[in-house]
Design a protein around this motif. Structure first.
Motif, PDB file in Angstrom:
ATOM      1  N   SER A 187       0.829  -1.208   0.000  1.00  0.00           N
ATOM      2  CA  SER A 187       0.000   0.000   0.000  1.00  0.00           C
ATOM      3  C   SER A 187       0.860   1.253   0.000  1.00  0.00           C
ATOM      4  O   SER A 187       0.347   2.355  -0.187  1.00  0.00           O
ATOM      5  CB  SER A 187      -0.931  -0.003   1.221  1.00  0.00           C
ATOM      6  N   ASP A 188       2.179   1.113   0.241  1.00  0.00           N
ATOM      7  CA  ASP A 188       3.005   2.321   0.397  1.00  0.00           C
ATOM      8  C   ASP A 188       4.329   2.290  -0.380  1.00  0.00           C
ATOM      9  O   ASP A 188       5.191   3.147  -0.150  1.00  0.00           O
ATOM     10  CB  ASP A 188       3.296   2.555   1.886  1.00  0.00           C
ATOM     11  N   LEU A 189       4.522   1.346  -1.249  1.00  0.00           N
ATOM     12  CA  LEU A 189       5.734   1.200  -2.086  1.00  0.00           C
ATOM     13  C   LEU A 189       6.988   0.829  -1.283  1.00  0.00           C
ATOM     14  O   LEU A 189       8.044   0.596  -1.851  1.00  0.00           O
ATOM     15  CB  LEU A 189       6.030   2.482  -2.894  1.00  0.00           C
ATOM     16  N   ARG A 190       6.860   0.787   0.068  1.00  0.00           N
ATOM     17  CA  ARG A 190       8.041   0.486   0.896  1.00  0.00           C
ATOM     18  C   ARG A 190       7.969  -0.903   1.507  1.00  0.00           C
ATOM     19  O   ARG A 190       8.987  -1.571   1.660  1.00  0.00           O
ATOM     20  CB  ARG A 190       8.148   1.484   2.045  1.00  0.00           C
ATOM     21  N   ASN A 191       6.760  -1.307   1.919  1.00  0.00           N
ATOM     22  CA  ASN A 191       6.572  -2.616   2.576  1.00  0.00           C
ATOM     23  C   ASN A 191       5.817  -3.529   1.628  1.00  0.00           C
ATOM     24  O   ASN A 191       4.719  -3.185   1.179  1.00  0.00           O
ATOM     25  CB  ASN A 191       5.772  -2.432   3.873  1.00  0.00           C
ATOM     26  N   TRP A 192       6.392  -4.667   1.360  1.00  0.00           N
ATOM     27  CA  TRP A 192       5.842  -5.552   0.335  1.00  0.00           C
ATOM     28  C   TRP A 192       5.500  -6.912   0.919  1.00  0.00           C
ATOM     29  O   TRP A 192       6.295  -7.482   1.670  1.00  0.00           O
ATOM     30  CB  TRP A 192       6.842  -5.702  -0.816  1.00  0.00           C
ATOM     31  N   ALA A 193       4.315  -7.436   0.561  1.00  0.00           N
ATOM     32  CA  ALA A 193       3.882  -8.764   1.021  1.00  0.00           C
ATOM     33  C   ALA A 193       3.828  -9.712  -0.165  1.00  0.00           C
ATOM     34  O   ALA A 193       3.307  -9.346  -1.243  1.00  0.00           O
ATOM     35  CB  ALA A 193       2.499  -8.664   1.664  1.00  0.00           C
TER      36      ALA A 193
END
Ligand code: FRU
Length: 485
Positions: A187-193
């Protein structure tokens, strides 16, 4: 003959040094951005930077300062750029955010993903200190993020492949990992699932690189095309690109049609589509090169060129849904002189060079009638003492491009490239050929053949060697192309 006269006129080349993949293709504030894999220090592959250029029409490019240079985490490999219009990442709304692979020169997991942002349209970037996504343990190939915004409200009517309903809206990142494509969401380009893994859709030859996923509207529904570049096993050996049409629900991609080769020449690789292109247009460009053949021309200051940017659509062929690729219409702005022949006027030129020669030509032959398999259509493109011959093999429903060995100048390559026409019956034949100082691109039926050639400033001329009698609405159009430089 100076080096400049041999530079491609309508194909992007670096100011000096080496170029491979297009990176970070994005449209913002009226400009198309082209970042690219670049070694500014030499005409051979080396420490990878992101070069940068901008254009308002995809043909005429302005070189910009180098965007990203290697740092303590490694070389800057391929990746994407997006415009973060809603400020999801916290750098400010409409920030240009680049996501790329760091390639370390040592270590068990040499590849991880980095992020950099620019508040001034890519002139200057600030990198995040730490990588945003490490490779899973033991994974050595983990690269080439393709990133885009997935709008859940506009996904396909098909049953959701993952069973999720309705699909949410979020950022997507695809990564190539060996012979798999990994899908991540954020959702924020920094944290990826991690969302899913795709295997099996493409050939099990070489390493998969540069995944690309593009949304289309076709048959009153949404369809997606997933393309992957393979380091080995292309139709004429070496590297090449495969693609497949399927469904995508924001986390899982499921192929629905047969996998196909995107280009039947040796020199089309790592294509990427422009993010947020105006009017939802789908345009991509690839590196007009092949990893099997990377030796620089010792007399040139540059090595590597992009393909012509290609407008994409989906067409139905006997082999299922395929991509149709056509040079972008903006190219017509650079036409200089033209020659238009119709019906019998075309047949009257047989064996005689057409009355228009130039170092860059756009050739288009539209044949209205349904040709029979006995009909021979042969067109020759000549330059200096060299020739490239294009033949329609209607018996085999193929187009064949044959090059003089001194034209291709590549001892390891075959002299002839065959591509299926793949046309539905009675569609007529259309043959479009773009000739530049250092490449030939053939667009025929559902196929493309891209071949780089030695760079020569000599003008091309065209000879129709053989053509059956054509109907009155057949047309041949030849345009010379001037330099946008
Ligand atoms: C594809 C590729 C990528 C990599 C880059 C390195 O041509 O091998 O996988 O990021 O080039 O220059």
């Amino acid at each position: 003959m100076g080096a400049d006269a041999r530079r491609p006129l309508i194909h992007f080349t670096p100011p000096s040094g080496w170029l491979n993949d297009p990176n970070g293709l994005v449209f913002a504030k009226g400009l198309y951005h082209l970042f690219y894999q670049h070694n500014p220090h030499s005409t051979s592959w080396g420490p990878m930077h992101w070069g940068h250029a901008t254009s308002d029409d995809l043909i005429s490019w302005t070189h910009r300062p180098i965007a990203l240079a290697p740092d303590k985490h490694g070389l800057i490999f391929s990746g994407s750029a997006v415009i973060d219009s809603e400020d999801s990442a916290g750098f400010g709304s409409n920030t240009l955010v680049a996501l790329f692979t760091y390639h370390a020169l040592s270590g068990d997991s040499p590849e991880c993903q980095g992020l950099a942002w620019s508040r001034d349209q890519g002139e200057e970037f600030t990198k995040l200190d730490a990588p945003i996504l490490e490779a899973p343990p033991g994974i050595t190939d983990f690269r080439d993020p393709t990133v885009f915004w997935f709008d859940g409200a506009s996904s396909s009517k098909h049953i959701s492949p993952s069973g999720n309903s309705p699909a949410g809206s979020h950022w997507i990142m695809l990564l190539a990992a060996g012979q798999a494509v990994e899908v991540y969401t954020s959702s924020d380009l920094r944290n990826w699932a991690h969302a899913s893994t795709l295997r099996d859709a493409f050939a099990d030859s070489g390493t998969w690189e540069m995944p690309e996923l593009i949304r289309f509207e076709a048959d009153d529904d949404v369809r997606w095309v997933l393309a992957v570049s393979l380091t080995e096993g292309a139709p004429h050996s070496g590297s090449g690109v495969q693609a497949v049409v399927g469904d995508f629900d924001g986390s899982v991609f499921v192929p629905t049609d047969p996998t196909f080769w995107v280009d039947f020449g040796p020199d089309y690789y790592a294509p990427q589509a422009w993010n947020s292109a105006p009017g939802g247009r789908r345009v991509w460009a690839g590196w007009a090169g092949n990893w099997r053949d990377v030796s620089p021309d010792p007399n040139a200051q540059w090595c590597g060129q992009m393909s012509i940017p290609r407008e994409l659509s989906l067409i139905r062929t006997g082999g299922g849904l395929r991509l149709k690729q056509e040079p972008v219409a903006e190219l017509t702005r650079y036409y200089m002189d033209s020659l238009v022949l119709a019906g019998a006027e075309i047949s009257a030129t047989i064996g005689v060079p057409l009355a228009l020669k130039a170092p860059a030509l756009d050739f288009d032959l539209e044949l209205d009638s349904e040709l029979s398999s006995e009909d021979a259509v042969i067109i020759e493109f000549r330059r200096a003492d060299k020739a490239a011959t294009l033949q329609l093999d209607l018996d085999r429903d193929e187009i064949v491009l044959t090059l003089d060995s001194n034209q291709i100048d590549r001892p390891t390559s075959p002299a002839a490239y065959r591509a299926p026409l793949g046309l539905t019956d009675g569609a007529g034949e259309s043959i479009r050929v773009l000739l530049d100082t250092a490449s030939i691109e053939v667009f025929a039926g559902a196929s493309v053949i891209t071949v780089k050639t030695p760079a020569l400033a000599d003008p091309w001329s065209v000879v129709i060697e053989s053509l059956p009698s054509v109907g009155s609405t057949a047309t041949l159009t030849l345009n010379s192309i001037g330099s946008p430089r």
